[in-house]
Design a protein around this motif. Structure first.
Motif, PDB file in Angstrom:
ATOM      1  N   ARG A  36       0.455  -9.322   1.052  1.00  0.00           N
ATOM      2  CA  ARG A  36      -0.723  -8.443   1.001  1.00  0.00           C
ATOM      3  C   ARG A  36      -0.667  -7.539  -0.242  1.00  0.00           C
ATOM      4  NH1 ARG A  36      -2.110 -11.546   4.710  1.00  0.00           N
ATOM      5  NH2 ARG A  36      -2.451 -10.901   6.885  1.00  0.00           N
ATOM      6  N   ILE A  37       0.523  -7.005  -0.516  1.00  0.00           N
ATOM      7  CA  ILE A  37       0.681  -6.108  -1.677  1.00  0.00           C
ATOM      8  C   ILE A  37       0.263  -6.846  -2.943  1.00  0.00           C
ATOM      9  CG2 ILE A  37       2.358  -4.817  -3.081  1.00  0.00           C
ATOM     10  CD1 ILE A  37       4.018  -4.498  -0.444  1.00  0.00           C
ATOM     11  N   GLU A  38       0.749  -8.101  -3.075  1.00  0.00           N
ATOM     12  CA  GLU A  38       0.414  -8.877  -4.266  1.00  0.00           C
ATOM     13  C   GLU A  38      -1.104  -9.073  -4.386  1.00  0.00           C
ATOM     14  OE1 GLU A  38       2.450 -12.615  -4.546  1.00  0.00           O
ATOM     15  OE2 GLU A  38       1.382 -13.156  -6.379  1.00  0.00           O
ATOM     16  N   SER A  39      -1.746  -9.482  -3.282  1.00  0.00           N
ATOM     17  CA  SER A  39      -3.201  -9.719  -3.306  1.00  0.00           C
ATOM     18  C   SER A  39      -3.968  -8.462  -3.710  1.00  0.00           C
ATOM     19  CB  SER A  39      -3.692 -10.159  -1.920  1.00  0.00           C
ATOM     20  OG  SER A  39      -3.076 -11.354  -1.540  1.00  0.00           O
ATOM     21  N   VAL A  40      -3.498  -7.323  -3.213  1.00  0.00           N
ATOM     22  CA  VAL A  40      -4.197  -6.060  -3.444  1.00  0.00           C
ATOM     23  C   VAL A  40      -3.970  -5.569  -4.884  1.00  0.00           C
ATOM     24  CG1 VAL A  40      -4.121  -3.617  -2.803  1.00  0.00           C
ATOM     25  CG2 VAL A  40      -4.324  -5.366  -1.030  1.00  0.00           C
ATOM     26  N   LEU A  41      -2.756  -5.834  -5.418  1.00  0.00           N
ATOM     27  CA  LEU A  41      -2.485  -5.444  -6.810  1.00  0.00           C
ATOM     28  C   LEU A  41      -3.338  -6.257  -7.788  1.00  0.00           C
ATOM     29  CD1 LEU A  41       1.391  -4.884  -6.895  1.00  0.00           C
ATOM     30  CD2 LEU A  41      -0.410  -3.155  -7.066  1.00  0.00           C
ATOM     31  N   VAL A  42      -3.623  -7.517  -7.420  1.00  0.00           N
ATOM     32  CA  VAL A  42      -4.505  -8.359  -8.256  1.00  0.00           C
ATOM     33  C   VAL A  42      -5.838  -7.637  -8.486  1.00  0.00           C
ATOM     34  CG1 VAL A  42      -5.924 -10.470  -8.188  1.00  0.00           C
ATOM     35  CG2 VAL A  42      -3.487 -10.595  -7.664  1.00  0.00           C
ATOM     36  N   ALA A  43      -6.273  -6.866  -7.475  1.00  0.00           N
ATOM     37  CA  ALA A  43      -7.562  -6.187  -7.542  1.00  0.00           C
ATOM     38  C   ALA A  43      -7.441  -4.737  -8.023  1.00  0.00           C
ATOM     39  CB  ALA A  43      -8.245  -6.247  -6.179  1.00  0.00           C
ATOM     40  N   ASP A  44      -6.277  -4.376  -8.622  1.00  0.00           N
ATOM     41  CA  ASP A  44      -6.102  -3.054  -9.247  1.00  0.00           C
ATOM     42  C   ASP A  44      -6.240  -1.873  -8.302  1.00  0.00           C
ATOM     43  OD1 ASP A  44      -5.626  -3.896 -11.959  1.00  0.00           O
ATOM     44  OD2 ASP A  44      -7.717  -4.505 -12.038  1.00  0.00           O
ATOM     45  N   ALA A  45      -5.781  -2.022  -7.054  1.00  0.00           N
ATOM     46  CA  ALA A  45      -5.855  -0.898  -6.116  1.00  0.00           C
ATOM     47  C   ALA A  45      -4.629  -0.001  -6.253  1.00  0.00           C
ATOM     48  CB  ALA A  45      -5.925  -1.436  -4.686  1.00  0.00           C
ATOM     49  N   ARG A  46      -4.755   1.253  -5.835  1.00  0.00           N
ATOM     50  CA  ARG A  46      -3.603   2.111  -5.603  1.00  0.00           C
ATOM     51  C   ARG A  46      -3.135   1.827  -4.174  1.00  0.00           C
ATOM     52  NH1 ARG A  46      -5.002   7.171  -4.992  1.00  0.00           N
ATOM     53  NH2 ARG A  46      -7.221   6.698  -4.902  1.00  0.00           N
ATOM     54  N   ILE A  47      -1.827   1.831  -3.972  1.00  0.00           N
ATOM     55  CA  ILE A  47      -1.298   1.429  -2.663  1.00  0.00           C
ATOM     56  C   ILE A  47      -0.373   2.493  -2.084  1.00  0.00           C
ATOM     57  CG2 ILE A  47       0.155  -0.284  -1.466  1.00  0.00           C
ATOM     58  CD1 ILE A  47      -0.688  -2.347  -3.477  1.00  0.00           C
ATOM     59  N   THR A  48      -0.477   2.697  -0.769  1.00  0.00           N
ATOM     60  CA  THR A  48       0.549   3.444  -0.043  1.00  0.00           C
ATOM     61  C   THR A  48       1.174   2.503   0.978  1.00  0.00           C
ATOM     62  OG1 THR A  48      -0.561   5.568  -0.321  1.00  0.00           O
ATOM     63  CG2 THR A  48       1.009   5.404   1.499  1.00  0.00           C
ATOM     64  N   ILE A  49       2.509   2.437   0.972  1.00  0.00           N
ATOM     65  CA  ILE A  49       3.220   1.593   1.944  1.00  0.00           C
ATOM     66  C   ILE A  49       3.968   2.497   2.916  1.00  0.00           C
ATOM     67  CG2 ILE A  49       5.045  -0.140   2.262  1.00  0.00           C
ATOM     68  CD1 ILE A  49       4.435  -1.068  -0.641  1.00  0.00           C
ATOM     69  N   ILE A  50       3.773   2.242   4.208  1.00  0.00           N
ATOM     70  CA  ILE A  50       4.517   2.980   5.234  1.00  0.00           C
ATOM     71  C   ILE A  50       5.383   1.976   5.988  1.00  0.00           C
ATOM     72  CG2 ILE A  50       4.343   4.318   7.363  1.00  0.00           C
ATOM     73  CD1 ILE A  50       1.762   5.531   6.348  1.00  0.00           C
ATOM     74  N   CYS A  51       6.714   2.115   5.862  1.00  0.00           N
ATOM     75  CA  CYS A  51       7.638   1.183   6.534  1.00  0.00           C
ATOM     76  C   CYS A  51       9.065   1.720   6.443  1.00  0.00           C
ATOM     77  CB  CYS A  51       7.556  -0.183   5.856  1.00  0.00           C
ATOM     78  SG  CYS A  51       8.658  -1.421   6.579  1.00  0.00           S
ATOM     79  N   PRO A  52       9.787   1.724   7.568  1.00  0.00           N
ATOM     80  CA  PRO A  52      11.199   2.144   7.480  1.00  0.00           C
ATOM     81  C   PRO A  52      11.939   1.223   6.511  1.00  0.00           C
ATOM     82  CG  PRO A  52      10.484   1.928   9.774  1.00  0.00           C
ATOM     83  CD  PRO A  52       9.405   1.338   8.930  1.00  0.00           C
ATOM     84  N   SER A  53      12.842   1.785   5.701  1.00  0.00           N
ATOM     85  CA  SER A  53      13.458   1.026   4.605  1.00  0.00           C
ATOM     86  C   SER A  53      14.217  -0.206   5.088  1.00  0.00           C
ATOM     87  CB  SER A  53      14.368   1.925   3.770  1.00  0.00           C
ATOM     88  OG  SER A  53      15.345   2.501   4.606  1.00  0.00           O
ATOM     89  N   GLN A  54      14.751  -0.157   6.342  1.00  0.00           N
ATOM     90  CA  GLN A  54      15.502  -1.340   6.806  1.00  0.00           C
ATOM     91  C   GLN A  54      14.587  -2.548   7.056  1.00  0.00           C
ATOM     92  OE1 GLN A  54      15.217   1.511   8.525  1.00  0.00           O
ATOM     93  NE2 GLN A  54      15.008   1.176  10.736  1.00  0.00           N
ATOM     94  N   GLY A  55      13.254  -2.312   7.102  1.00  0.00           N
ATOM     95  CA  GLY A  55      12.321  -3.416   7.346  1.00  0.00           C
ATOM     96  C   GLY A  55      11.715  -4.005   6.080  1.00  0.00           C
ATOM     97  N   LEU A  56      12.188  -3.537   4.907  1.00  0.00           N
ATOM     98  CA  LEU A  56      11.550  -3.986   3.660  1.00  0.00           C
ATOM     99  C   LEU A  56      12.039  -5.366   3.220  1.00  0.00           C
ATOM    100  CD1 LEU A  56      11.575  -0.732   1.464  1.00  0.00           C
ATOM    101  CD2 LEU A  56       9.652  -1.709   2.746  1.00  0.00           C
ATOM    102  N   HIS A  57      11.109  -6.250   2.912  1.00  0.00           N
ATOM    103  CA  HIS A  57      11.397  -7.561   2.339  1.00  0.00           C
ATOM    104  C   HIS A  57      11.806  -7.340   0.867  1.00  0.00           C
ATOM    105  CE1 HIS A  57      10.366 -11.555   0.635  1.00  0.00           C
ATOM    106  NE2 HIS A  57      10.603 -12.003   1.852  1.00  0.00           N
ATOM    107  N   PRO A  58      12.715  -8.197   0.320  1.00  0.00           N
ATOM    108  CA  PRO A  58      13.128  -8.013  -1.081  1.00  0.00           C
ATOM    109  C   PRO A  58      11.948  -7.930  -2.058  1.00  0.00           C
ATOM    110  CG  PRO A  58      14.483  -9.685  -0.017  1.00  0.00           C
ATOM    111  CD  PRO A  58      13.450  -9.281   0.972  1.00  0.00           C
TER     112      PRO A  58
END
Lengths: 275, 275
Positions: A36-58
Motif C-alpha cells: 500500500r505504501i508503494e502504491s500511495v507513494l506513486v501518487a505523491d501522497a504524504r503518509i503517516t504509518i501507525i504500527c508497533p515496530s515489531q510488526g514492521l515488514h523489512p
C-alpha cells in the motif's frame, strides 16, 4: 456504440485517484501495508504509518528510513484523533474488530477507507498494477481471483509496446509545445490541435514517438502543424536513428523461423530422395 | 523485490471504487456525460442527472429511458441542495465558472468530485477501459495522451486470453465451493485453500478453467483438494470437451504458416532445378 444495458452492472468504477499533497494514514506495517505504501507513494501522497515496530515488514522499514514524506508512530491505533487531517485511510492489521472500528470512524468523517481482507469495509479495492513512467494499468477481477489478475498482468506486460512510457512522455511534451504555439481553450483551435495530435499518434509507431527530442519536435511542428499535415517519421527522426526493431518486429520472427525451418526440412528431404 | 524509491512518484493511485447502493450525481447530459453514466452503471450506482433536455446526447436519452435506477431533472444545477445525499459528483458542462462552484461545494461537503476538462478540480481521473465480465482493466496515461491510452487499450484487448472473463467467474465459483467445503477465516486452512487455488490457476490454462461446470468442480475438489493435488484438465474436463484452440493456439499459427511456405518454396525451387 450504444451499450447493451443488460450487460452493465456487477463491476466497479475504475479510477485514477489524485493524492498530490494529500495525507494518507496507513494503519499496519506488514507485507500488505508495504505494498500500500508503494502504491500511495506513486501518487505523491504524504503518509503517516501507525504500527508497533515489531510488526514492521523489512520493506516498510526501508520506506520509513527513506527520504519520502513519511511520519512513523511506533504504537497501535489510538482513536479518532489519529484520523485528524487524513484524506484517505488504509488499514492492514490482523485485528478484525479494531479494523471495523476504524472503518466506522472513517465513514462518519467521510474519509475514503480500505480495510484489507474485509470487502464490506472498503470504499474501494486495489488491483494488480503495471507502471511504465506516465503509463499506469490496473487489472481488477472484482475480487474473484487475485491470482488470475496476476497472470493476466504478466500477459499484458509482454504485449505492451517496448517504449510505451517514453512515447507517452514525448507526446505529452509535444502537446504542451503545440499549446504554446497555438494557444486557447476549446473552440476551433482546440479542435484542430486535438485532430492533429490524434493524427500524429495514429500515423507514427510508438517506437518513433519515443525517439522524439527537442529538435525533432520543432521540425514536426514547423513542417507538420504549420502546413496541417503529419510528416513521416523518416523525415523527422531520420533513418539512421530508428531502431532495426521497426523493420523486424517480434511478430515477424515466428514466420521467419517457420520459413527457414520449413525450407531446410524440404531441402534435406528432397536432397535425400534424389541420391 | 524492493522498489527503487527514486522511481516512485508522478502518478496516480489506481482504484476500483465501489458504488453499489451509492448515489452519483451527474451534472450535464452530453457526449462526455453519457460515457460517465455507462461507467457508473457498471458499478451498480443509483444516478441523478441534471441537464436541460435540449443538451441531452442520444445515448444519455437512451439511459434515461432505460430500466436503470436513474432520476432525471430537466434543468440546470440549482445550488447546494442538489448535492444532498450524493456520494460522488461528476460534472461535464461547458460552463467553467459553474463547474468550479460545484467543485468547491463538493469539497466543502467532502464529496469526491470529477470536473471534466479541469484537472485541478478533480479528485480522480477516468481512463481508457476494458471489461469482460468480472475482469476490468484501466489504462491511464495520467493525462499525457488519451489517444495513446486508446491505442494501448486496443493492443491489450487483442492480447487477452479468449475466455478470461469466463475463467475468472469459474475460479470465483470454485473458490466459494472450496470455502463451503473447508470453512474458516485465516489460519492453516485459509493458507492451504489459497495455495491450492493458486496451484489450480497456474497449472490450468484459462481456456480449461472457463469450461468448468458444476460436475467438473465437484470432481476437481473430490480428486484434487481432498488429496492435496491438482488433477490435469484432461482428467476433469475430458478430452472431447476441450477446444482445439488448446492444441493450436494462435501463437503457433505463424510458425506453421512460415514452415509450410518455406517447405513449398524449397520444394518448388529444388524441383525446378532438377528438371
Amino acid at each position: 456504440m450504444a451499450p447493451e444495458t443488460s450487460e452493465l452492472g456487477g463491476g466497479s468504477l475504475l479510477l485514477a485517484w489524485q493524492l498530490k499533497n494529500k495525507h494518507v494514514l496507513i494503519v499496519g506495517g506488514g507485507d500488505v501495508a508495504s505494498g500500500r505504501i508503494e502504491s500511495v507513494l506513486v501518487a505523491d501522497a504524504r503518509i503517516t504509518i501507525i504500527c508497533p515496530s515489531q510488526g514492521l515488514h523489512p520493506l516498510t522499514k526501508r520506506f520509513i528510513n527513506s527520504t519520502h514524506p513519511i511520519t512513523y508512530h511506533d504504537r497501535v491505533f489510538a482513536g479518532p484523533e489519529d484520523l485528524a487531517g487524513a484524506d484517505m485511510v488504509l488499514t492492514a492489521i490482523d485485528d478484525v474488530a479494531q479494523s471495523r472500528v476504524i472503518c466506522s470512524l472513517c465513514r462518519d468523517l467521510k474519509i475514503p477507507v480500505n480495510v484489507a481482507d474485509i470487502p464490506d469495509s472498503c470504499d474501494f479495492y486495489f488491483g494488480s498494477q503495471i507502471r511504465d513512467g506516465p503509463l499506469q494499468i490496473m487489472i481488477s477481477t472484482n475480487g474473484q481471483s487475485p491470482k488470475l489478475a496476476n497472470i493476466i498482468r504478466k500477459r499484458i506486460e509482454k504485449s505492451l509496446p517496448d517504449h510505451a512510457g517514453d512515447a507517452i512522455n514525448k507526446v505529452g511534451e509535444l502537446r504542451s509545445k503545440l499549446k504554446e504555439r497555438a494557444p486557447g481553450v476549446g473552440g476551433e483551435v482546440g479542435k484542430r490541435r486535438m485532430r492533429w495530435m490524434i493524427d500524429v499518434c495514429t500515423s507514427w509507431e510508438m517506437d518513433d514517438l519515443a525517439l522524439l527530442d527537442e529538435e525533432m519536435m520543432k521540425r514536426l511542428l514547423d513542417d507538420g502543424w504549420e502546413t496541417n499535415s503529419v510528416p513521416r517519421p523518416d523525415d523527422v527522426v531520420g533513418r539512421r536513428r530508428r531502431t532495426s526493431g521497426v523493420l523486424m518486429t517480434s511478430s515477424v520472427i515466428p514466420y521467419v523461423v517457420g520459413f527457414v525451418t520449413g525450407a531446410a526440412c524440404a531441402g534435406i528431404l528432397l536432397f535425400a530422395r534424389r541420391r
